[in-house]
Design a protein around this motif. Structure first.
Motif, PDB file in Angstrom:
ATOM      1  N   GLY A  25     -44.860  39.233 -14.684  1.00  0.00           N
ATOM      2  CA  GLY A  25     -45.222  39.699 -15.866  1.00  0.00           C
ATOM      3  C   GLY A  25     -43.995  40.976 -16.246  1.00  0.00           C
ATOM      4  N   ILE A  26     -43.034  41.754 -15.187  1.00  0.00           N
ATOM      5  CA  ILE A  26     -42.625  42.778 -15.471  1.00  0.00           C
ATOM      6  C   ILE A  26     -41.759  42.370 -16.219  1.00  0.00           C
ATOM      7  CG2 ILE A  26     -44.351  44.423 -13.624  1.00  0.00           C
ATOM      8  CD1 ILE A  26     -41.183  43.935 -11.750  1.00  0.00           C
ATOM      9  N   ARG A  27     -41.191  40.775 -16.066  1.00  0.00           N
ATOM     10  CA  ARG A  27     -39.976  40.401 -15.983  1.00  0.00           C
ATOM     11  C   ARG A  27     -39.782  39.923 -17.685  1.00  0.00           C
ATOM     12  NH1 ARG A  27     -39.954  37.336 -11.046  1.00  0.00           N
ATOM     13  NH2 ARG A  27     -40.411  35.466 -12.122  1.00  0.00           N
ATOM     14  N   ASN A  28     -40.849  40.336 -18.158  1.00  0.00           N
ATOM     15  CA  ASN A  28     -40.994  40.324 -19.554  1.00  0.00           C
ATOM     16  C   ASN A  28     -40.109  40.898 -20.439  1.00  0.00           C
ATOM     17  OD1 ASN A  28     -43.006  37.913 -19.188  1.00  0.00           O
ATOM     18  ND2 ASN A  28     -44.678  39.234 -19.902  1.00  0.00           N
ATOM     19  N   ASN A  29     -40.850  42.216 -19.842  1.00  0.00           N
ATOM     20  CA  ASN A  29     -39.708  43.424 -20.063  1.00  0.00           C
ATOM     21  C   ASN A  29     -39.062  44.270 -18.981  1.00  0.00           C
ATOM     22  OD1 ASN A  29     -40.277  43.685 -22.594  1.00  0.00           O
ATOM     23  ND2 ASN A  29     -42.720  43.243 -22.325  1.00  0.00           N
ATOM     24  N   PRO A  30     -37.592  44.123 -18.402  1.00  0.00           N
ATOM     25  CA  PRO A  30     -36.827  44.370 -17.009  1.00  0.00           C
ATOM     26  C   PRO A  30     -36.646  45.664 -17.583  1.00  0.00           C
ATOM     27  CG  PRO A  30     -36.084  42.559 -18.298  1.00  0.00           C
ATOM     28  CD  PRO A  30     -37.041  42.697 -18.924  1.00  0.00           C
ATOM     29  N   GLN A  31     -36.128  45.980 -18.741  1.00  0.00           N
ATOM     30  CA  GLN A  31     -35.604  46.632 -19.406  1.00  0.00           C
ATOM     31  C   GLN A  31     -36.703  47.948 -18.608  1.00  0.00           C
ATOM     32  OE1 GLN A  31     -31.120  47.592 -19.149  1.00  0.00           O
ATOM     33  NE2 GLN A  31     -32.285  49.341 -18.903  1.00  0.00           N
ATOM     34  N   ASP A  32     -37.614  48.086 -19.933  1.00  0.00           N
ATOM     35  CA  ASP A  32     -38.323  48.737 -19.843  1.00  0.00           C
ATOM     36  C   ASP A  32     -38.996  49.716 -18.658  1.00  0.00           C
ATOM     37  OD1 ASP A  32     -38.186  49.382 -22.207  1.00  0.00           O
ATOM     38  OD2 ASP A  32     -39.175  47.931 -23.505  1.00  0.00           O
ATOM     39  N   VAL A  33     -39.110  48.186 -18.314  1.00  0.00           N
ATOM     40  CA  VAL A  33     -39.722  49.268 -16.902  1.00  0.00           C
ATOM     41  C   VAL A  33     -38.801  49.503 -15.583  1.00  0.00           C
ATOM     42  CG1 VAL A  33     -40.049  47.792 -14.194  1.00  0.00           C
ATOM     43  CG2 VAL A  33     -40.880  46.153 -16.137  1.00  0.00           C
ATOM     44  N   THR A  34     -37.398  48.598 -15.580  1.00  0.00           N
ATOM     45  CA  THR A  34     -36.417  49.484 -15.417  1.00  0.00           C
ATOM     46  C   THR A  34     -36.223  50.789 -15.315  1.00  0.00           C
ATOM     47  OG1 THR A  34     -35.325  47.864 -14.977  1.00  0.00           O
ATOM     48  CG2 THR A  34     -33.322  49.304 -14.691  1.00  0.00           C
ATOM     49  N   ASP A  35     -36.089  51.707 -16.929  1.00  0.00           N
ATOM     50  CA  ASP A  35     -35.796  53.043 -17.380  1.00  0.00           C
ATOM     51  C   ASP A  35     -37.148  53.661 -16.643  1.00  0.00           C
ATOM     52  OD1 ASP A  35     -34.150  52.165 -19.051  1.00  0.00           O
ATOM     53  OD2 ASP A  35     -35.219  51.814 -20.519  1.00  0.00           O
ATOM     54  N   LEU A  36     -38.410  53.233 -16.779  1.00  0.00           N
ATOM     55  CA  LEU A  36     -39.633  53.855 -16.472  1.00  0.00           C
ATOM     56  C   LEU A  36     -39.381  53.957 -15.085  1.00  0.00           C
ATOM     57  CD1 LEU A  36     -42.634  52.160 -17.261  1.00  0.00           C
ATOM     58  CD2 LEU A  36     -41.846  54.336 -17.785  1.00  0.00           C
ATOM     59  N   LEU A  37     -38.753  53.319 -13.965  1.00  0.00           N
ATOM     60  CA  LEU A  37     -39.094  52.763 -12.714  1.00  0.00           C
ATOM     61  C   LEU A  37     -37.147  54.203 -11.899  1.00  0.00           C
ATOM     62  CD1 LEU A  37     -39.877  50.038 -11.253  1.00  0.00           C
ATOM     63  CD2 LEU A  37     -40.772  52.279 -10.826  1.00  0.00           C
ATOM     64  N   GLU A  38     -36.840  54.738 -13.127  1.00  0.00           N
ATOM     65  CA  GLU A  38     -35.320  54.967 -12.922  1.00  0.00           C
ATOM     66  C   GLU A  38     -34.252  54.263 -12.222  1.00  0.00           C
ATOM     67  OE1 GLU A  38     -35.877  59.233 -12.728  1.00  0.00           O
ATOM     68  OE2 GLU A  38     -37.276  59.337 -14.165  1.00  0.00           O
ATOM     69  N   LEU A  39     -34.149  52.843 -12.201  1.00  0.00           N
ATOM     70  CA  LEU A  39     -33.383  52.553 -11.264  1.00  0.00           C
ATOM     71  C   LEU A  39     -32.006  52.773 -11.847  1.00  0.00           C
ATOM     72  CD1 LEU A  39     -34.886  48.879 -11.268  1.00  0.00           C
ATOM     73  CD2 LEU A  39     -35.183  50.960  -9.677  1.00  0.00           C
ATOM     74  N   PRO A  40     -31.331  53.562 -10.632  1.00  0.00           N
ATOM     75  CA  PRO A  40     -29.560  53.183 -10.900  1.00  0.00           C
ATOM     76  C   PRO A  40     -29.347  51.723 -11.000  1.00  0.00           C
ATOM     77  CG  PRO A  40     -29.812  53.265  -8.008  1.00  0.00           C
ATOM     78  CD  PRO A  40     -30.935  53.015  -9.500  1.00  0.00           C
ATOM     79  N   GLN A  41     -28.170  51.442 -11.483  1.00  0.00           N
ATOM     80  CA  GLN A  41     -27.211  49.970 -11.978  1.00  0.00           C
ATOM     81  C   GLN A  41     -27.192  49.519 -10.166  1.00  0.00           C
ATOM     82  OE1 GLN A  41     -26.698  49.430 -15.399  1.00  0.00           O
ATOM     83  NE2 GLN A  41     -24.336  48.785 -14.214  1.00  0.00           N
ATOM     84  N   LEU A  42     -27.009  47.696 -10.361  1.00  0.00           N
ATOM     85  CA  LEU A  42     -27.369  46.942  -8.898  1.00  0.00           C
ATOM     86  C   LEU A  42     -28.856  47.022  -8.492  1.00  0.00           C
ATOM     87  CD1 LEU A  42     -23.413  47.861  -7.421  1.00  0.00           C
ATOM     88  CD2 LEU A  42     -24.763  46.047  -9.355  1.00  0.00           C
ATOM     89  N   VAL A  43     -29.689  47.009  -9.162  1.00  0.00           N
ATOM     90  CA  VAL A  43     -30.934  47.160  -8.788  1.00  0.00           C
ATOM     91  C   VAL A  43     -32.070  46.654  -9.738  1.00  0.00           C
ATOM     92  CG1 VAL A  43     -33.238  48.715  -7.994  1.00  0.00           C
ATOM     93  CG2 VAL A  43     -30.822  49.820  -7.559  1.00  0.00           C
ATOM     94  N   TYR A  44     -33.073  45.596  -9.453  1.00  0.00           N
ATOM     95  CA  TYR A  44     -33.617  44.528 -10.741  1.00  0.00           C
ATOM     96  C   TYR A  44     -34.752  44.403 -10.236  1.00  0.00           C
ATOM     97  CZ  TYR A  44     -33.713  39.761  -9.239  1.00  0.00           C
ATOM     98  OH  TYR A  44     -34.066  38.840  -8.881  1.00  0.00           O
ATOM     99  N   PRO A  45     -35.811  45.350 -10.821  1.00  0.00           N
ATOM    100  CA  PRO A  45     -37.259  44.600 -10.418  1.00  0.00           C
ATOM    101  C   PRO A  45     -37.392  42.869 -10.181  1.00  0.00           C
ATOM    102  CG  PRO A  45     -37.618  45.287 -13.089  1.00  0.00           C
ATOM    103  CD  PRO A  45     -35.894  45.507 -12.309  1.00  0.00           C
ATOM    104  N   VAL A  46     -38.253  42.396  -9.642  1.00  0.00           N
ATOM    105  CA  VAL A  46     -37.895  41.043  -9.024  1.00  0.00           C
ATOM    106  C   VAL A  46     -39.177  40.722  -9.534  1.00  0.00           C
ATOM    107  CG1 VAL A  46     -37.963  39.467  -7.348  1.00  0.00           C
ATOM    108  CG2 VAL A  46     -36.291  40.886  -7.169  1.00  0.00           C
ATOM    109  N   PHE A  47     -40.132  41.541  -9.086  1.00  0.00           N
ATOM    110  CA  PHE A  47     -41.886  41.314  -9.087  1.00  0.00           C
ATOM    111  C   PHE A  47     -42.214  42.886  -8.609  1.00  0.00           C
ATOM    112  CE2 PHE A  47     -41.060  38.694  -5.718  1.00  0.00           C
ATOM    113  CZ  PHE A  47     -41.348  39.603  -4.773  1.00  0.00           C
ATOM    114  N   GLY A  48     -43.517  42.445  -9.580  1.00  0.00           N
ATOM    115  CA  GLY A  48     -45.329  44.210  -9.157  1.00  0.00           C
ATOM    116  C   GLY A  48     -44.995  43.121  -8.176  1.00  0.00           C
ATOM    117  N   MET A  49     -46.025  44.123  -7.646  1.00  0.00           N
ATOM    118  CA  MET A  49     -47.283  43.853  -6.712  1.00  0.00           C
ATOM    119  C   MET A  49     -48.350  44.655  -7.374  1.00  0.00           C
ATOM    120  SD  MET A  49     -47.818  43.086  -3.458  1.00  0.00           S
ATOM    121  CE  MET A  49     -46.202  42.200  -2.533  1.00  0.00           C
TER     122      MET A  49
END
Lengths: 250, 250
Positions: A135-159
């Motif tokens: 479900g974190i792929r429902n809002n992947p950009q917000d998840v990316t922002d909260l985790l401060e992910l750099p370019q070339l990193v994307y959240p596949v899933f949570g656990m």
């Protein structure tokens, strides 16, 4: 058969957790076990981020479609495909960019998933329970922002990880023959195997104890697939999101 | 820590196998353990095909870039993302097509990978060794033809399985801090962690016993990443191949 196979076969997703914290040495063991998984040509193209802060877990729960188990679990791990590490390694030597395509996207996704499944096995061997959160792929950009992910990193899933506070039944799977083929893919019999499984899942939902995600659910597997995949295009934002993060799907 | 975690942490790829066959009941246990892995909303969007025929293994070995271990291993498993099963289930009820996009491609790829990693753990717990073969994506259409895969099924990777005939050292991984982050992705220190790891891999290749894929190899990890990813676009055919199989990446 043996202890490890018994452990694997008794897996079920846990969605209710005790408040008990996970000691940091256990988390370290779990991540080291994850690192021991195979990785394509040793590229290790993944990262994992541990979220323990209650307020942050609440925000992730909201972004994943109000999944309360994220708040209740003491540790929420987010598994990411990570090509930033390889880019950084290369740029120690030359001022070049990684040439992106769908194969690189695949390498990162597969590496993250192999590592995560080892983490699952390690965690369950220590008595913890878990559930993957796609479900974190429902809002992947917000998840990316909260985790401060750099370019070339994307959240596949949570656990979600923690000490189980429920004992759900093990959910039956498709008949072996619907999954396991000899020499070539067998197209014969699949419809019958699905119909047999429909009866198994109908019985399971009629009698099961505990667990489950709640909400709407067809009890026959094939009807549940129809309900899930016959509507809108699933997560239609993923393509543009991934391109925005520097991945290419060409 | 415990037996299962010890097993996970002593994983290394095996590329030389004894001629010993794998009893069918062991293979069944391994696949049942794979089926017990999590799957996105129970969609079980994967299949696995066992190839044992010597002549067919020779052909796969050629297609994967002359990987001799495919011929030597008694069983070569090909793990596939499989949306054909869901399509078949849906069409038991309505004459509709699955709406494809990159999210569905992801679901199948992740499901196949979770199951395969459980199979790896189960196999190793029984004393077998394995190596993943991403090289089948060098010639995915030929692999698809040999396996007679229907539309909406693609081969993600292969897996050689058998009784090990070598005892390679365990390959060291990146420092924990380069993989495991707290609350947010830490951008600090990555270059230093990579440089530290470069020294570790340099030492490893200078002293290791057995194993390895042979062929050209830089001993510093960052230089090996440069060598691998600074040339041609990796497997640039994958996009068109996947679209030809009915997947969409949009």
């Amino acid at each position: 058969m043996n202890q490890t196979i018994e452990l694997l076969k008794k897996h079920r997703s846990i969605r209710k957790f005790k408040e008990t914290a996970i000691p940091e040495e256990h988390l370290t063991e779990i991540i080291l076990a994850a690192q021991a998984a195979s990785t394509s040509s040793n590229i290790q193209a993944y990262s994992v981020i541990a979220v323990k802060d209650p307020e942050r877990k609440r925000r992730f729960a909201g972004l994943a479609g109000n999944q309360q188990q994220i708040v209740e679990s003491p540790v929420f791990l987010v598994w990411c495909a990570d090509l930033n590490k390889i880019r950084t390694a290369i740029r120690l030597h030359e001022d070049v960019e990684l040439k992106q395509n769908v194969e690189l996207f695949l390498l990162g996704t597969i590496d993250a998933t192999l590592a995560a499944q080892n983490a699952t096995v390690a965690a369950e061997s220590l008595g913890y329970g878990m559930v993957y959160i796609g479900g974190i792929r429902n809002n992947p950009q917000d998840v990316t922002d909260l985790l401060e992910l750099p370019q070339l990193v994307y959240p596949v899933f949570g656990m979600c990880l923690g000490v189980p506070d429920q004992e759900p039944d093990i959910r039956p799977r498709l008949p072996l023959a619907a999954v396991y083929h000899q020499e070539v893919y067998s197209k014969e019999g699949l419809e019958d195997e699905i119909k047999a499984y429909d009866e198994i899942t109908r019985h399971y939902y009629a009698t099961r104890k505990g667990g489950g995600r709640g909400g709407e659910q067809e009890t026959k597997w094939s009807k549940e697939m129809l309900r899930r995949f016959n509507g809108e295009r699933l997560r239609g934002h993923m393509h543009d999101f991934l391109l925005g993060r520097g991945f290419e799907l060409k």
